[in-house]
Design a protein around this motif. Structure first.
Motif, PDB file in Angstrom:
ATOM      1  N   GLY A 128      51.862  23.290  21.698  1.00  0.00           N
ATOM      2  CA  GLY A 128      52.091  24.352  20.709  1.00  0.00           C
ATOM      3  C   GLY A 128      50.855  25.133  20.338  1.00  0.00           C
ATOM      4  N   ASP A 129      49.680  24.559  20.545  1.00  0.00           N
ATOM      5  CA  ASP A 129      48.448  25.293  20.221  1.00  0.00           C
ATOM      6  C   ASP A 129      47.412  25.032  21.317  1.00  0.00           C
ATOM      7  OD1 ASP A 129      46.992  22.827  19.614  1.00  0.00           O
ATOM      8  OD2 ASP A 129      48.220  22.771  17.797  1.00  0.00           O
ATOM      9  N   TRP A 130      46.357  25.804  21.285  1.00  0.00           N
ATOM     10  CA  TRP A 130      45.369  25.772  22.371  1.00  0.00           C
ATOM     11  C   TRP A 130      44.767  24.379  22.553  1.00  0.00           C
ATOM     12  CZ3 TRP A 130      43.926  28.248  26.504  1.00  0.00           C
ATOM     13  CH2 TRP A 130      42.703  27.927  27.089  1.00  0.00           C
ATOM     14  N   GLU A 131      44.329  23.752  21.459  1.00  0.00           N
ATOM     15  CA  GLU A 131      43.647  22.456  21.573  1.00  0.00           C
ATOM     16  C   GLU A 131      44.584  21.410  22.191  1.00  0.00           C
ATOM     17  OE1 GLU A 131      43.512  24.326  18.863  1.00  0.00           O
ATOM     18  OE2 GLU A 131      41.386  24.848  18.868  1.00  0.00           O
ATOM     19  N   SER A 132      45.833  21.402  21.746  1.00  0.00           N
ATOM     20  CA  SER A 132      46.789  20.420  22.277  1.00  0.00           C
ATOM     21  C   SER A 132      47.041  20.660  23.759  1.00  0.00           C
ATOM     22  CB  SER A 132      48.128  20.510  21.539  1.00  0.00           C
ATOM     23  OG  SER A 132      47.933  20.409  20.171  1.00  0.00           O
ATOM     24  N   ALA A 133      47.242  21.919  24.131  1.00  0.00           N
ATOM     25  CA  ALA A 133      47.533  22.232  25.538  1.00  0.00           C
ATOM     26  C   ALA A 133      46.338  21.884  26.419  1.00  0.00           C
ATOM     27  CB  ALA A 133      47.900  23.708  25.677  1.00  0.00           C
ATOM     28  N   GLN A 134      45.142  22.132  25.916  1.00  0.00           N
ATOM     29  CA  GLN A 134      43.919  21.830  26.675  1.00  0.00           C
ATOM     30  C   GLN A 134      43.785  20.312  26.879  1.00  0.00           C
ATOM     31  OE1 GLN A 134      41.765  23.720  28.158  1.00  0.00           O
ATOM     32  NE2 GLN A 134      40.310  22.084  28.656  1.00  0.00           N
ATOM     33  N   ARG A 135      44.082  19.570  25.822  1.00  0.00           N
ATOM     34  CA  ARG A 135      43.983  18.103  25.899  1.00  0.00           C
ATOM     35  C   ARG A 135      45.004  17.563  26.910  1.00  0.00           C
ATOM     36  NH1 ARG A 135      46.563  14.739  22.159  1.00  0.00           N
ATOM     37  NH2 ARG A 135      46.034  12.586  22.665  1.00  0.00           N
ATOM     38  N   LEU A 136      46.209  18.125  26.876  1.00  0.00           N
ATOM     39  CA  LEU A 136      47.250  17.705  27.817  1.00  0.00           C
ATOM     40  C   LEU A 136      46.841  18.039  29.252  1.00  0.00           C
ATOM     41  CD1 LEU A 136      50.095  16.659  28.496  1.00  0.00           C
ATOM     42  CD2 LEU A 136      50.992  18.930  27.902  1.00  0.00           C
ATOM     43  N   ARG A 137      46.292  19.222  29.430  1.00  0.00           N
ATOM     44  CA  ARG A 137      45.854  19.655  30.768  1.00  0.00           C
ATOM     45  C   ARG A 137      44.848  18.658  31.346  1.00  0.00           C
ATOM     46  NH1 ARG A 137      44.965  25.021  33.326  1.00  0.00           N
ATOM     47  NH2 ARG A 137      43.017  24.940  34.438  1.00  0.00           N
ATOM     48  N   GLU A 138      43.855  18.285  30.524  1.00  0.00           N
ATOM     49  CA  GLU A 138      42.835  17.345  31.000  1.00  0.00           C
ATOM     50  C   GLU A 138      43.459  15.984  31.327  1.00  0.00           C
ATOM     51  OE1 GLU A 138      39.995  17.500  27.844  1.00  0.00           O
ATOM     52  OE2 GLU A 138      39.393  19.555  28.383  1.00  0.00           O
ATOM     53  N   HIS A 139      44.357  15.544  30.463  1.00  0.00           N
ATOM     54  CA  HIS A 139      45.020  14.248  30.666  1.00  0.00           C
ATOM     55  C   HIS A 139      45.823  14.249  31.971  1.00  0.00           C
ATOM     56  CE1 HIS A 139      47.426  10.699  29.493  1.00  0.00           C
ATOM     57  NE2 HIS A 139      48.494  11.403  29.841  1.00  0.00           N
ATOM     58  N   LEU A 140      46.537  15.339  32.237  1.00  0.00           N
ATOM     59  CA  LEU A 140      47.411  15.380  33.419  1.00  0.00           C
ATOM     60  C   LEU A 140      46.640  15.475  34.729  1.00  0.00           C
ATOM     61  CD1 LEU A 140      50.320  17.674  32.110  1.00  0.00           C
ATOM     62  CD2 LEU A 140      50.434  15.220  32.626  1.00  0.00           C
ATOM     63  N   THR A 141      45.376  15.843  34.673  1.00  0.00           N
ATOM     64  CA  THR A 141      44.617  15.873  35.929  1.00  0.00           C
ATOM     65  C   THR A 141      44.385  14.455  36.456  1.00  0.00           C
ATOM     66  OG1 THR A 141      42.540  15.891  34.714  1.00  0.00           O
ATOM     67  CG2 THR A 141      43.389  18.041  35.435  1.00  0.00           C
ATOM     68  N   ILE A 142      44.422  13.461  35.550  1.00  0.00           N
ATOM     69  CA  ILE A 142      44.219  12.080  36.025  1.00  0.00           C
ATOM     70  C   ILE A 142      45.482  11.225  35.934  1.00  0.00           C
ATOM     71  CG2 ILE A 142      41.714  11.718  35.835  1.00  0.00           C
ATOM     72  CD1 ILE A 142      42.164  10.922  32.937  1.00  0.00           C
ATOM     73  N   GLU A 143      46.391  11.557  35.054  1.00  0.00           N
ATOM     74  CA  GLU A 143      47.558  10.711  34.812  1.00  0.00           C
ATOM     75  C   GLU A 143      48.788  11.264  35.546  1.00  0.00           C
ATOM     76  OE1 GLU A 143      48.130   7.634  32.912  1.00  0.00           O
ATOM     77  OE2 GLU A 143      49.747   8.018  34.351  1.00  0.00           O
ATOM     78  N   LYS A 144      49.340  10.465  36.468  1.00  0.00           N
ATOM     79  CA  LYS A 144      50.503  10.933  37.235  1.00  0.00           C
ATOM     80  C   LYS A 144      51.751  10.098  36.932  1.00  0.00           C
ATOM     81  CE  LYS A 144      47.759  13.858  39.201  1.00  0.00           C
ATOM     82  NZ  LYS A 144      47.664  15.181  38.580  1.00  0.00           N
ATOM     83  N   GLY A 145      51.682   9.235  35.910  1.00  0.00           N
ATOM     84  CA  GLY A 145      52.812   8.370  35.571  1.00  0.00           C
ATOM     85  C   GLY A 145      53.932   9.132  34.877  1.00  0.00           C
ATOM     86  N   PRO A 146      54.987   8.401  34.443  1.00  0.00           N
ATOM     87  CA  PRO A 146      56.158   9.055  33.868  1.00  0.00           C
ATOM     88  C   PRO A 146      55.842   9.876  32.604  1.00  0.00           C
ATOM     89  CG  PRO A 146      56.300   6.650  33.676  1.00  0.00           C
ATOM     90  CD  PRO A 146      55.115   6.938  34.506  1.00  0.00           C
ATOM     91  N   VAL A 147      56.424  11.070  32.594  1.00  0.00           N
ATOM     92  CA  VAL A 147      56.225  11.988  31.470  1.00  0.00           C
ATOM     93  C   VAL A 147      57.509  12.040  30.645  1.00  0.00           C
ATOM     94  CG1 VAL A 147      55.840  14.411  30.811  1.00  0.00           C
ATOM     95  CG2 VAL A 147      54.629  13.444  32.802  1.00  0.00           C
ATOM     96  N   THR A 148      57.374  11.946  29.325  1.00  0.00           N
ATOM     97  CA  THR A 148      58.530  12.186  28.450  1.00  0.00           C
ATOM     98  C   THR A 148      58.264  13.449  27.650  1.00  0.00           C
ATOM     99  OG1 THR A 148      58.805   9.797  28.179  1.00  0.00           O
ATOM    100  CG2 THR A 148      60.011  11.221  26.640  1.00  0.00           C
ATOM    101  N   VAL A 149      59.221  14.374  27.689  1.00  0.00           N
ATOM    102  CA  VAL A 149      59.154  15.542  26.808  1.00  0.00           C
ATOM    103  C   VAL A 149      60.156  15.304  25.694  1.00  0.00           C
ATOM    104  CG1 VAL A 149      59.521  18.024  26.604  1.00  0.00           C
ATOM    105  CG2 VAL A 149      58.436  17.098  28.658  1.00  0.00           C
ATOM    106  N   VAL A 150      59.693  15.364  24.466  1.00  0.00           N
ATOM    107  CA  VAL A 150      60.570  15.157  23.313  1.00  0.00           C
ATOM    108  C   VAL A 150      60.906  16.524  22.726  1.00  0.00           C
ATOM    109  CG1 VAL A 150      60.854  13.922  21.135  1.00  0.00           C
ATOM    110  CG2 VAL A 150      59.272  13.038  22.860  1.00  0.00           C
ATOM    111  N   GLY A 151      62.197  16.866  22.727  1.00  0.00           N
ATOM    112  CA  GLY A 151      62.607  18.168  22.189  1.00  0.00           C
ATOM    113  C   GLY A 151      63.305  18.991  23.239  1.00  0.00           C
ATOM    114  N   GLY A 152      64.529  19.434  22.931  1.00  0.00           N
ATOM    115  CA  GLY A 152      65.318  20.182  23.907  1.00  0.00           C
ATOM    116  C   GLY A 152      65.415  21.661  23.589  1.00  0.00           C
ATOM    117  N   GLY A 153      64.506  22.154  22.761  1.00  0.00           N
ATOM    118  CA  GLY A 153      64.482  23.598  22.487  1.00  0.00           C
ATOM    119  C   GLY A 153      63.786  24.341  23.621  1.00  0.00           C
ATOM    120  N   LEU A 154      63.536  25.627  23.412  1.00  0.00           N
ATOM    121  CA  LEU A 154      62.951  26.449  24.475  1.00  0.00           C
ATOM    122  C   LEU A 154      61.606  25.892  24.947  1.00  0.00           C
ATOM    123  CD1 LEU A 154      63.906  29.882  22.926  1.00  0.00           C
ATOM    124  CD2 LEU A 154      64.537  29.153  25.226  1.00  0.00           C
TER     125      LEU A 154
END
Ligand code: FAD
Length: 395
Positions: A128-154
């Motif tokens: 939802g905001d820059w800092e969160s998206a940046q943190r997720l981006r860095e995490h996903l470069t190393i983590e390839k395990g199961p992802v859960t997205v919570v929330g079925g909105g847009l």
């Protein structure tokens, strides 16, 4: 009433927030010859509608804000910590103060508030905001395990699809229908596309706690622990506390309450726009599609006040709600002017092309308005007042 001579270059206008609403408002106001100052937390304009792409590594979401603002608009990089309406100045975190004759409040919204799910602050991620998206981006470069997205909105479905298309194993958990703001056809098309991308949708469960590599999932009669290497929460945006902490009238969530002209109910010198306002105490769906016309109208209201004219009530018409589902698919849910869904949906690659053009159009709109203030016009023919649009559900 001020005379015209006292306006123009002697009038100080401060815009809090260089997002969609604030940037549009500042560019329109640049045409008045006033001293327009935008105060923004960072030097970049964050193109939030692409933050799921930034997190996934499929698109850019930050642009030099200075290049999007009209010539002559001053940009101050700082945080507004208080609005002193009596003294007509904005107090900044640096200790500096910005005096104003008119203030445009366009502080926008934030990611999902952390208190909503235990463990979210420590172990969860967001887009939802820059800092969160940046943190997720860095995490996903190393983590390839199961992802859960919570929330079925847009935001949730866009994030799930973006990651699934890249090969991440993704499940989406929500405790109600997918994309509640879509009609049945749009919802079915979204579900089909998510299915094709391999996203497993659980629409009858609630994530009640987030751990380091697991989540607690609650259904009607059961509570289970599921493995989840990355848990991304997209269950609504938060609202900055600035207006409330400054003693202005806000709704229970902290949005500045305005009348239909977007003027604060407390102070005719303060005008609001975007996610952070509640016209007539009834906020619109939090979206860029509303923030842009609200920003333009906030500027028109200030201009009318400067001239001693009567500001007009805002009229907005929605045309569609767009969900990108990866880079090759999208669902364009056409809607009535009041944001309720029509039966027509556009899907697949053609939908993706439309969605991409809409995203580009927003940035182009900034430069049109910067070059020729007053040039960007909305879909006014079927436009409604915000009172009439009050039924729209928050994003
Ligand atoms: C992943 C994602 C996808 C989305 N997709 C869509 C979509 O497809 N269509 C759509 O219509 N909407 C979409 N949205 C919603 C849309 O991004 C928001 O509704 C929109 O950003 C609101 O615009 P705004 O100008 O009100 O606020 P913002 O864009 O949030 O801008 C507010 C600005 O104010 C700054 N600010 C806040 N407080 C202060 C302060 N105290 N001092 C200084 N600066 C401050 C912030 O840093 C920010 O730059 C999406 C959102 C997300 C997160």
């Amino acid at each position: 009433m001020k005379t015209r001579e006292a306006l123009g270059q002697n009038t100080r206008i401060v815009v809090i927030g260089g997002g969609y609403a604030g940037t549009m408002a500042a560019n329109r106001l640049s045409g008045t010859g006033s001293q327009v100052t935008v105060v923004n937390a960072r030097p970049q304009f964050v193109d939030r509608i692409r933050l799921h792409q930034w997190a996934a590594g499929t698109g850019e979401a930050a642009h030099d804000l200075g290049t999007l603002l009209a010539d002559g608009v001053r940009l101050v990089i700082d945080n507004a910590v208080r609005i002193d309406a009596d003294r007509r100045l904005v107090v900044l975190r640096s200790g500096n103060e910005l005096p104003y004759d008119y203030l445009v409040y366009a502080a926008g919204s934030t990611g999902t508030p952390h208190h909503l799910i235990p463990g979210l602050a420590e172990h969860g991620f967001g887009v939802g905001d820059w800092e969160s998206a940046q943190r997720l981006r860095e995490h996903l470069t190393i983590e390839k395990g199961p992802v859960t997205v919570v929330g079925g909105g847009l935001t949730g479905v866009e994030t799930a699809a973006e990651l699934a298309e890249l090969g991440h194993p993704v499940r989406l958990v929500c405790d109600g229908p997918l994309v509640p703001s879509f009609g049945d056809r749009g919802r079915r098309a979204t579900a089909r596309t998510l299915d094709r991308l391999g996203v497993r949708v659980f629409d009858d469960r609630r994530v009640t706690a987030i751990g380091a590599r697991s989540i607690t999932v609650t259904a009607t009669d059961t509570t289970e622990e599921w493995p989840s290497a990355t848990t991304i929460v997209a269950v609504g945006f938060g609202i900055p506390r600035l207006a409330a902490d400054s003693g202005l009238t806000t709704d229970p969530d902290g949005r500045l309450v305005t009348d239909e002209t977007l003027t604060s109910v407390d102070d005719p010198r303060i005008v609001g726009a975007g996610d952070a306002v509640a016209p007539s105490n009834t906020p619109l769906r939090m979206c860029c599609a509303a923030a842009v016309p609200l920003g333009l109208h906030a500027a028109d209201t200030v201009i009318a006040a400067m001239k001693g004219d009567r500001p007009q009530p805002i009229r907005i018409a929605f045309a569609a709600q767009n969900a990108s589902l990866g880079r090759r698919n999208a669902v364009i849910q056409t809607c009535h002017a009041d944001d309720t869904p029509r039966s027509t949906v556009i899907v697949g690659r053609f939908g993706a092309v439309i969605k991409e053009q809409v995203c580009r159009f927003v940035l182009r709109g900034f430069s049109w308005e910067a070059r020729r203030p007053g040039s960007v016009r909305g879909l006014s023919r079927k436009a409604r007042t915000t009172d009439e649009l009050a039924q729209a559900a928050p994003r």
